[in-house]
Motif scaffolding. Structure first.
Motif, PDB file in Angstrom:
ATOM      1  N   GLU A  10       0.854  -1.198   0.000  1.00 39.40           N
ATOM      2  CA  GLU A  10       0.000   0.000   0.000  1.00 39.40           C
ATOM      3  C   GLU A  10       0.882   1.236   0.000  1.00 39.40           C
ATOM      4  O   GLU A  10       2.001   1.194   0.525  1.00 39.40           O
ATOM      5  CB  GLU A  10      -0.813   0.044   1.295  1.00 39.40           C
ATOM      6  N   GLY A  11       0.369   2.343  -0.535  1.00 38.68           N
ATOM      7  CA  GLY A  11       1.098   3.603  -0.458  1.00 38.68           C
ATOM      8  C   GLY A  11       1.143   4.118   0.976  1.00 38.68           C
ATOM      9  O   GLY A  11       0.503   3.565   1.873  1.00 38.68           O
ATOM     10  N   VAL A  94      -9.276   7.988  -0.686  1.00 41.32           N
ATOM     11  CA  VAL A  94      -7.976   7.713  -0.069  1.00 41.32           C
ATOM     12  C   VAL A  94      -7.666   6.211  -0.130  1.00 41.32           C
ATOM     13  O   VAL A  94      -6.573   5.808  -0.538  1.00 41.32           O
ATOM     14  CB  VAL A  94      -7.952   8.221   1.392  1.00 41.32           C
ATOM     15  N   ALA A  95      -8.656   5.382   0.207  1.00 42.95           N
ATOM     16  CA  ALA A  95      -8.424   3.925   0.217  1.00 42.95           C
ATOM     17  C   ALA A  95      -8.051   3.434  -1.179  1.00 42.95           C
ATOM     18  O   ALA A  95      -7.151   2.602  -1.333  1.00 42.95           O
ATOM     19  CB  ALA A  95      -9.667   3.205   0.726  1.00 42.95           C
ATOM     20  N   GLY A  96      -8.727   3.966  -2.215  1.00 41.69           N
ATOM     21  CA  GLY A  96      -8.464   3.544  -3.595  1.00 41.69           C
ATOM     22  C   GLY A  96      -7.034   3.874  -4.008  1.00 41.69           C
ATOM     23  O   GLY A  96      -6.325   3.026  -4.569  1.00 41.69           O
ATOM     24  N   LEU A  97      -6.599   5.096  -3.713  1.00 40.32           N
ATOM     25  CA  LEU A  97      -5.245   5.520  -4.105  1.00 40.32           C
ATOM     26  C   LEU A  97      -4.189   4.699  -3.364  1.00 40.32           C
ATOM     27  O   LEU A  97      -3.220   4.238  -3.964  1.00 40.32           O
ATOM     28  CB  LEU A  97      -5.053   7.013  -3.806  1.00 40.32           C
ATOM     29  N   LEU A  98      -4.392   4.504  -2.067  1.00 38.54           N
ATOM     30  CA  LEU A  98      -3.409   3.736  -1.273  1.00 38.54           C
ATOM     31  C   LEU A  98      -3.313   2.299  -1.786  1.00 38.54           C
ATOM     32  O   LEU A  98      -2.223   1.740  -1.896  1.00 38.54           O
ATOM     33  CB  LEU A  98      -3.787   3.742   0.210  1.00 38.54           C
ATOM     34  N   ALA A  99      -4.476   1.723  -2.132  1.00 40.72           N
ATOM     35  CA  ALA A  99      -4.492   0.335  -2.610  1.00 40.72           C
ATOM     36  C   ALA A  99      -3.731   0.203  -3.928  1.00 40.72           C
ATOM     37  O   ALA A  99      -3.136  -0.839  -4.208  1.00 40.72           O
ATOM     38  CB  ALA A  99      -5.928  -0.145  -2.765  1.00 40.72           C
ATOM     39  N   ASP A 103       1.223   7.095  -2.891  1.00 32.25           N
ATOM     40  CA  ASP A 103       1.296   7.839  -1.635  1.00 32.25           C
ATOM     41  C   ASP A 103       0.226   8.930  -1.681  1.00 32.25           C
ATOM     42  O   ASP A 103      -0.019   9.513  -2.743  1.00 32.25           O
ATOM     43  CB  ASP A 103       2.676   8.491  -1.475  1.00 32.25           C
ATOM     44  N   VAL A 104      -0.398   9.182  -0.550  1.00 33.15           N
ATOM     45  CA  VAL A 104      -1.478  10.173  -0.495  1.00 33.15           C
ATOM     46  C   VAL A 104      -1.146  11.197   0.584  1.00 33.15           C
ATOM     47  O   VAL A 104      -0.672  10.837   1.663  1.00 33.15           O
ATOM     48  CB  VAL A 104      -2.835   9.501  -0.178  1.00 33.15           C
ATOM     49  N   LEU A 105      -1.373  12.469   0.283  1.00 35.74           N
ATOM     50  CA  LEU A 105      -1.102  13.528   1.261  1.00 35.74           C
ATOM     51  C   LEU A 105      -2.416  14.211   1.655  1.00 35.74           C
ATOM     52  O   LEU A 105      -3.200  14.605   0.792  1.00 35.74           O
ATOM     53  CB  LEU A 105      -0.131  14.540   0.658  1.00 35.74           C
TER      54      LEU A 105
END
Ligand code: 5GP
Length: 211
Positions: A10-11, A94-99, A103-105
Motif C-alpha cells: 500500500e502507499g 484515499v483507500a483507492g489511491l493507497l491500494a 502515496d497520499v497527502l
C-alpha cells in the motif's frame, strides 16, 4: 534459496498540518511538483470558495446540510469543525489511491490528524510552524483573500492548533521556504527508504544476493 514473493505494498498516507498562515499549502504544492508520485486528497468543506478556488480542485464545496448527510452516510475517513466550517476527507478516494500503491497527502487540521492516527497508525504526520508570531500574522494578513473577521478568528485559533504540534511525527519550521521544502522532501525520502518498502522494491536484488 529464493526470497518469498511479497504482496503489493500500500502507499503511505502523509498528513501535513499547520496553523493558518504558516505557508503549508505553498509548501505542499511545491512538494507535489517535485514528487509527482504523491496524490493530494481533495477535501469536502462547507467553507465558501475564495477567489480563484475551483470545485473539485481545491475543495468539494458543499452546503452544511449536505455535509451532515455525508457524515451520517459514513463517507468520511475523518472530519472536523475548523474555524467554524466543516472539513472532511473521503474514505473511498484515499483507500483507492493507497491500494494502487500511491502515496497520499492530506492537508488537514490536528483533530483530523488525531482521528487518522487511530485508524491508520502507520501514517506519517508533519506539523509546520511559522518562524515567529509576528511573521504568522504578517503572512495571514498578506494573503488578501480573507476578511478581517476571518483573519482574527484564524489568528486566535492558531494557538490551539500549535498546542498539538507535539502529537506529530515531525515538526518543520517554515522560515526559509527552500529549507522547509528540503526538510519535507527529506521526510518523504526517508519513508521510502524504510526496510518494508525497500524489501519489496528490491525483491529481485535481495533474492539474487541470497542465491
Ligand atoms: P482553509 O480554509 O484555509 O483551506 O483550511 C482551514 C483549515 O482546515 C486548515 O488547517 C486545513 O488544513 C484544514 N482542513 C482542510 N481540509 C481538511 C479536512 O479534510 N479535514 C480536516 N480535519 N481539516 C481540513
Amino acid at each position: 534459496m529464493s526470497a518469498p514473493r511479497l504482496p503489493a505494498q500500500e502507499g503511505t498516507l502523509f498528513i501535513v498540518a499547520a496553523p493558518s498562515g504558516a505557508g503549508k499549502s505553498t509548501l505542499v504544492n511545491a512538494l507535489l511538483e517535485c514528487e509527482p508520485a504523491i496524490s493530494l486528497s481533495v477535501s469536502h468543506t462547507t467553507r465558501p470558495p475564495r477567489p480563484g478556488e475551483e470545485y473539485g480542485r481545491h475543495y468539494y464545496f458543499v452546503e452544511r446540510v449536505e455535509f451532515e448527510r455525508e457524515i451520517a452516510e459514513g463517507i468520511f475517513l475523518e472530519h472536523a469543525e475548523v474555524h467554524s466550517n466543516l472539513y472532511g476527507t473521503s474514505r473511498t478516494t484515499v483507500a483507492g489511491l493507497l491500494a494502487e500503491g500511491r502515496d497520499v497527502l492530506l492537508e488537514i487540521d490536528w483533530q483530523g490528524a488525531r482521528q487518522i492516527r487511530q485508524t491508520k497508525p502507520d501514517c506519517v504526520s508533519v506539523f509546520i510552524l511559522p518562524p515567529s508570531r509576528p511573521e504568522l500574522e504578517r503572512r495571514l494578513r498578506g494573503r488578501g483573500s480573507d476578511s478581517a473577521e476571518v483573519i482574527e478568528r484564524r489568528l486566535h485559533n492558531s494557538r490551539e492548533e500549535i498546542s498539538h504540534a507535539h502529537e506529530f511525527d515531525y515538526i518543520i519550521v517554515n522560515d526559509r521556504f527552500e529549507d522547509a521544502l528540503g526538510d519535507l522532501r527529506s521526510i518523504v525520502h526517508a519513508v521510502r527508504l524504510r526496510a518494508a518498502w525497500q524489501c519489496r522494491r528490491h525483491e529481485a536484488l535481495i533474492a539474487e544476493l541470497l542465491g
